[in-house]
Structures are given as structure tokens and as C-alpha cells.
Design a protein around this motif. Sequence first.
Motif, PDB file in Angstrom:
ATOM      1  N   ALA A  23       0.808  -1.219   0.000  1.00 51.01           N
ATOM      2  CA  ALA A  23       0.000   0.000   0.000  1.00 51.01           C
ATOM      3  C   ALA A  23       0.844   1.272   0.000  1.00 51.01           C
ATOM      4  CB  ALA A  23      -0.961   0.012   1.186  1.00 51.01           C
ATOM      5  N   LYS A  24       1.984   1.265   0.637  1.00 51.08           N
ATOM      6  CA  LYS A  24       2.826   2.457   0.703  1.00 51.08           C
ATOM      7  C   LYS A  24       4.069   2.353  -0.175  1.00 51.08           C
ATOM      8  CE  LYS A  24       1.193   3.625   5.245  1.00 51.08           C
ATOM      9  NZ  LYS A  24       0.589   4.880   5.381  1.00 51.08           N
ATOM     10  N   ASP A  25       4.143   1.315  -1.001  1.00 51.01           N
ATOM     11  CA  ASP A  25       5.276   1.112  -1.894  1.00 51.01           C
ATOM     12  C   ASP A  25       5.150   2.051  -3.091  1.00 51.01           C
ATOM     13  OD1 ASP A  25       7.094   0.101  -3.867  1.00 51.01           O
ATOM     14  OD2 ASP A  25       7.097  -1.824  -2.814  1.00 51.01           O
TER      15      ASP A  25
END
Length: 64
Positions: A23-25
Motif C-alpha cells: 500500500a505504501k510502496d
Amino acid sequence: MNEVVAGRSHAVIAANIGALPFAKDARVRMLGVTSAKRSKFLPDLPTIAEAACRATNSIPGSVC
């Protein structure tokens, strides 16, 4: 998801649980969830309908 991160695929439809670690990549851009309501795990991610894409509810809870 691994294929997208590695650059061998341009898109994937994945289950929420499989998409959460990415999700935060920065290498992954999540467009929306295919379910009728937003995911409680990714509340800032819109539904496909909210994102003005053609929604298909064939895989409820998946992430595009």
C-alpha cells in the motif's frame, strides 16, 4: 503484486490481504477496490465507482 513491483506486469487485481504490504510502496499505484464499499483496511482508497472507472463486482474486496 510481486510481478508488478518487479516490473514484469503492468496491472493486477489482488485480494486486500495480498495488497496491504504494498500500500505504501512507491512502485505500486492502487486505483481502487472493486467492492461496493471502501475497504476498512484501506479507507483512503476509493471504490472503482468512486474513481470513475467501470466497476465490476466480480471479485468483491479486491484491489485494482
